[in-house]
Structures are given as structure tokens and as C-alpha cells.
Design a protein around this motif. Sequence first.
Motif, PDB file in Angstrom:
ATOM      1  N   VAL A  99      28.269  39.555  83.625  1.00  0.00           N
ATOM      2  CA  VAL A  99      26.951  39.306  84.196  1.00  0.00           C
ATOM      3  C   VAL A  99      27.065  39.390  85.714  1.00  0.00           C
ATOM      4  CG1 VAL A  99      26.170  37.853  82.281  1.00  0.00           C
ATOM      5  CG2 VAL A  99      27.366  36.803  84.222  1.00  0.00           C
ATOM      6  N   GLY A 100      25.908  39.534  86.360  1.00  0.00           N
ATOM      7  CA  GLY A 100      25.899  39.618  87.811  1.00  0.00           C
ATOM      8  C   GLY A 100      25.152  40.819  88.341  1.00  0.00           C
ATOM      9  N   ALA A 101      24.558  41.606  87.426  1.00  0.00           N
ATOM     10  CA  ALA A 101      23.824  42.799  87.852  1.00  0.00           C
ATOM     11  C   ALA A 101      22.605  43.006  86.961  1.00  0.00           C
ATOM     12  CB  ALA A 101      24.720  44.037  87.800  1.00  0.00           C
ATOM     13  N   LEU A 118      21.351  34.724  85.970  1.00  0.00           N
ATOM     14  CA  LEU A 118      22.567  34.519  85.188  1.00  0.00           C
ATOM     15  C   LEU A 118      22.271  33.827  83.862  1.00  0.00           C
ATOM     16  CD1 LEU A 118      24.961  33.451  88.071  1.00  0.00           C
ATOM     17  CD2 LEU A 118      24.976  35.634  86.843  1.00  0.00           C
ATOM     18  N   THR A 119      21.407  32.830  83.895  1.00  0.00           N
ATOM     19  CA  THR A 119      21.049  32.130  82.657  1.00  0.00           C
ATOM     20  C   THR A 119      20.363  33.081  81.688  1.00  0.00           C
ATOM     21  OG1 THR A 119      20.814  30.047  83.860  1.00  0.00           O
ATOM     22  CG2 THR A 119      19.768  30.181  81.691  1.00  0.00           C
ATOM     23  N   LYS A 120      19.458  33.883  82.209  1.00  0.00           N
ATOM     24  CA  LYS A 120      18.767  34.864  81.369  1.00  0.00           C
ATOM     25  C   LYS A 120      19.752  35.877  80.803  1.00  0.00           C
ATOM     26  CE  LYS A 120      14.911  38.161  81.437  1.00  0.00           C
ATOM     27  NZ  LYS A 120      13.836  38.769  82.289  1.00  0.00           N
ATOM     28  N   ALA A 121      20.733  36.286  81.607  1.00  0.00           N
ATOM     29  CA  ALA A 121      21.720  37.265  81.156  1.00  0.00           C
ATOM     30  C   ALA A 121      22.577  36.706  80.028  1.00  0.00           C
ATOM     31  CB  ALA A 121      22.599  37.693  82.320  1.00  0.00           C
ATOM     32  N   ILE A 122      22.991  35.453  80.135  1.00  0.00           N
ATOM     33  CA  ILE A 122      23.815  34.856  79.088  1.00  0.00           C
ATOM     34  C   ILE A 122      23.032  34.768  77.786  1.00  0.00           C
ATOM     35  CG2 ILE A 122      24.960  32.744  78.336  1.00  0.00           C
ATOM     36  CD1 ILE A 122      26.520  34.430  80.397  1.00  0.00           C
ATOM     37  N   ASN A 138      32.702  37.612  82.215  1.00  0.00           N
ATOM     38  CA  ASN A 138      33.173  37.935  83.557  1.00  0.00           C
ATOM     39  C   ASN A 138      32.013  37.889  84.540  1.00  0.00           C
ATOM     40  OD1 ASN A 138      35.943  38.481  83.011  1.00  0.00           O
ATOM     41  ND2 ASN A 138      35.389  40.484  82.186  1.00  0.00           N
ATOM     42  N   LEU A 139      32.194  37.160  85.622  1.00  0.00           N
ATOM     43  CA  LEU A 139      31.226  37.194  86.713  1.00  0.00           C
ATOM     44  C   LEU A 139      31.548  38.411  87.560  1.00  0.00           C
ATOM     45  CD1 LEU A 139      28.922  35.975  88.375  1.00  0.00           C
ATOM     46  CD2 LEU A 139      30.647  34.613  89.595  1.00  0.00           C
ATOM     47  N   ARG A 140      30.640  39.367  87.564  1.00  0.00           N
ATOM     48  CA  ARG A 140      30.868  40.642  88.256  1.00  0.00           C
ATOM     49  C   ARG A 140      30.281  40.594  89.670  1.00  0.00           C
ATOM     50  NH1 ARG A 140      32.136  46.187  87.519  1.00  0.00           N
ATOM     51  NH2 ARG A 140      31.873  47.101  89.584  1.00  0.00           N
ATOM     52  N   GLU A 150      34.872  40.143 100.447  1.00  0.00           N
ATOM     53  CA  GLU A 150      35.025  38.702 100.368  1.00  0.00           C
ATOM     54  C   GLU A 150      33.638  38.050 100.426  1.00  0.00           C
ATOM     55  OE1 GLU A 150      37.586  37.142  99.625  1.00  0.00           O
ATOM     56  OE2 GLU A 150      39.375  38.170 100.381  1.00  0.00           O
ATOM     57  N   GLY A 151      33.524  36.919  99.829  1.00  0.00           N
ATOM     58  CA  GLY A 151      32.266  36.184  99.813  1.00  0.00           C
ATOM     59  C   GLY A 151      32.366  35.098  98.767  1.00  0.00           C
ATOM     60  N   SER A 152      31.696  34.011  99.001  1.00  0.00           N
ATOM     61  CA  SER A 152      31.799  32.884  98.088  1.00  0.00           C
ATOM     62  C   SER A 152      31.101  33.172  96.766  1.00  0.00           C
ATOM     63  CB  SER A 152      31.178  31.640  98.724  1.00  0.00           C
ATOM     64  OG  SER A 152      31.185  30.561  97.808  1.00  0.00           O
ATOM     65  N   LEU A 153      31.768  32.834  95.674  1.00  0.00           N
ATOM     66  CA  LEU A 153      31.189  32.952  94.339  1.00  0.00           C
ATOM     67  C   LEU A 153      30.835  31.574  93.780  1.00  0.00           C
ATOM     68  CD1 LEU A 153      33.632  35.604  92.810  1.00  0.00           C
ATOM     69  CD2 LEU A 153      31.373  36.008  93.809  1.00  0.00           C
ATOM     70  N   GLU A 154      30.851  30.565  94.656  1.00  0.00           N
ATOM     71  CA  GLU A 154      30.683  29.186  94.202  1.00  0.00           C
ATOM     72  C   GLU A 154      29.366  28.970  93.462  1.00  0.00           C
ATOM     73  OE1 GLU A 154      30.600  24.588  95.932  1.00  0.00           O
ATOM     74  OE2 GLU A 154      31.031  26.279  97.280  1.00  0.00           O
ATOM     75  N   GLU A 155      28.260  29.424  94.031  1.00  0.00           N
ATOM     76  CA  GLU A 155      26.962  29.162  93.404  1.00  0.00           C
ATOM     77  C   GLU A 155      26.822  29.847  92.049  1.00  0.00           C
ATOM     78  OE1 GLU A 155      23.535  29.619  95.842  1.00  0.00           O
ATOM     79  OE2 GLU A 155      24.372  28.464  97.507  1.00  0.00           O
ATOM     80  N   PRO A 156      27.049  31.157  91.948  1.00  0.00           N
ATOM     81  CA  PRO A 156      26.901  31.777  90.625  1.00  0.00           C
ATOM     82  C   PRO A 156      27.927  31.263  89.619  1.00  0.00           C
ATOM     83  CG  PRO A 156      27.801  33.342  92.208  1.00  0.00           C
ATOM     84  CD  PRO A 156      27.327  32.168  92.991  1.00  0.00           C
ATOM     85  N   LEU A 157      29.138  30.995  90.072  1.00  0.00           N
ATOM     86  CA  LEU A 157      30.148  30.492  89.143  1.00  0.00           C
ATOM     87  C   LEU A 157      29.773  29.103  88.637  1.00  0.00           C
ATOM     88  CD1 LEU A 157      32.804  31.155  87.773  1.00  0.00           C
ATOM     89  CD2 LEU A 157      34.010  30.171  89.741  1.00  0.00           C
ATOM     90  N   SER A 158      29.150  28.292  89.485  1.00  0.00           N
ATOM     91  CA  SER A 158      28.701  26.964  89.063  1.00  0.00           C
ATOM     92  C   SER A 158      27.697  27.064  87.922  1.00  0.00           C
ATOM     93  CB  SER A 158      28.067  26.216  90.241  1.00  0.00           C
ATOM     94  OG  SER A 158      29.010  25.950  91.248  1.00  0.00           O
TER      95      SER A 158
END
Length: 304
Positions: A99-101, A118-122, A138-140, A150-158
Motif C-alpha cells: 500500500v502507499g499508492a 491506507l485504511t481504505k487500501a487495507i 509492505n508500506l511502499r 529519505e523521509g519519515s515513514l512514522e505517520e503512515p507506518l503508525s
Amino acid sequence: MSTNEDEKGSRADLGGTYTFAGNALTVNRLGYGAMQLAGPGVFGPPKDEAQALAVLREAIEKGVNHIDTSDFYGPYVTNEIIRKALHPYPDDLVIVTKVGALRGEDGSWNPAMSAEDLTKAIHGNLERLGIDSLDVVNLRSMGDIHQPAEGSLEEPLSVLIDLKKQGLIRHLGLSNVTPKQLSQAQEMTEIVCVQNHYNLVHRADDHFMDELAHQGIAYVPFFPLGGFSPIQSNALAAVAEALGATSMQVALAWLLQRSPNILLIPGTSSLGHLRENLAAADLTLPEEVVTELNAITDKSLPKA
């Protein structure tokens, strides 16, 4: 999905097996990527749905028990075909999605990292695959596949961690990421696999892959045969001819021998190419051939 040992034992081990996700998942190392089951440009329905169904069914019959897919292939097309071809699924089948796109109406690939997306994708993946929980998600991270940003993935991964706590996801992985992003993600949750761009001629992840092997994390190279720019070189062709194999078989065999944590997901919509890819599991490359192949780089490829 649980493993039925009787059923698993009745099918061939493709490239040997690998156990990951805290010893929870065991798969044959040569799997199948479903992206090419969609139409041209990974957009719209396949030209030949009957052939797409046959490819999936034969893959399972030949021992494939790891399928990589996503709801944004098509979009939605590949998951619907997987369900139509294989549901109810074999007990040992591991289905990995990402997910992620989102796809635009023009076929564009657009980032979709909000909590809503992301919720809709799952839920979409679950519904179209016809299952209650996803084996691995996988978070893409979208962007340059040759040099992930580089960039934080904290919010989507949460968001995905919360969905995992709800029982909708069993394990989490990352795609198109850097070592730093992996380390940051590991501070939040267990990461069971990394899916990055890697093949015989694109080897920027060499050190990263070795570190993942040390940690017991699966490395799943996307575009193992080059993707939209297939791997071709005179050197590779010469090696293949000498071995009585195809160039693509040699490229897959090289990956299987490169590191024991590599899980392959070559994709195709052709039964002939599927059989060719799976036969690569039986190809052992002599040490001198591996040395010769290691000398091939993207600079040695023909210029477009």
C-alpha cells in the motif's frame, strides 16, 4: 495462512525454502509477482484473462507459495484475478501486498499515505482477495527506485501498526526504502521484509541486503529481470548460451545464489515464461560464472 505439511510436501521446493517473520512464514524462495497480470502499463484488465488464471494455477501447481500483489495493480485487477483463480487458497500460500499508492485515471502512480488512503487500501485488499487478514503488507514509499528518498515513514507506518493491532495485518514490511528508514521503522514495530530495486545490473543495495541477511530479514528484489527495462547484455547472453539456459534464467539463478535471504517474485502473464522462470531454480552457477556475472554492471548494458 497456516501450513499444511502434507500439501506442502507434495510440491517442489523452488530454490529451497526461507523462513521469516519470526519463524512464522516459510516459503519457497522462487515465488511469483502478479503485476503483469494487469493490462499494458499495469493498467486495466489483462488482454487474456483465461491465460492469467492459468498462469496463477500452474504457478501453484509447480510449487509457488509466495505471491506478491497490490490493489493498485490495475487498479484492483490482479487481486480480483488471484481470488478468481485460487480461492480458497492453499494452506501454505503466503500473499504479500503493498500500500502507499493510488492510480490516476491516466494510469499515473500517485502517493497515497494518508490514514484514510491506507485504511481504505487495507480493506480493499482484504475484500478483493477474499480473506480476513493479510499475511504481509509492505508500506511502499513512492519515488525514484534507483535512489529512494529519505523521509519519515512514522505517520503512515503508525496507521498500519494500528490496523495490525486490529488483526487485519499479520506482518509488516517496507518497499523502496533506505537503511535509515528501516532503522526508524524498527523502533516502532517488527519489519519482516524489505522490497527494493535490485537485480544483476542494479546492485546499489549490496551492503543493505547483507545487513538484512544478518538480521534475518527477507530481501525481495522488485524488477529482478529489469522490469520495464529488461536486462540484456552480450556478456549475459554468452554465459547463458554456454550453460544451455536463457539469459533470464541465469539472472534469476544469480539472485538465488547471491544471498540466502533473497526471495524472488518474477512476474509474467505467459505460461511459457512462467515455466522458464521456475526452471531457473534448478540452475546452479559455477563459481567462475558467478565471478564473470559479478563484473556486469548497468554501464555494460546497451544504450537506448
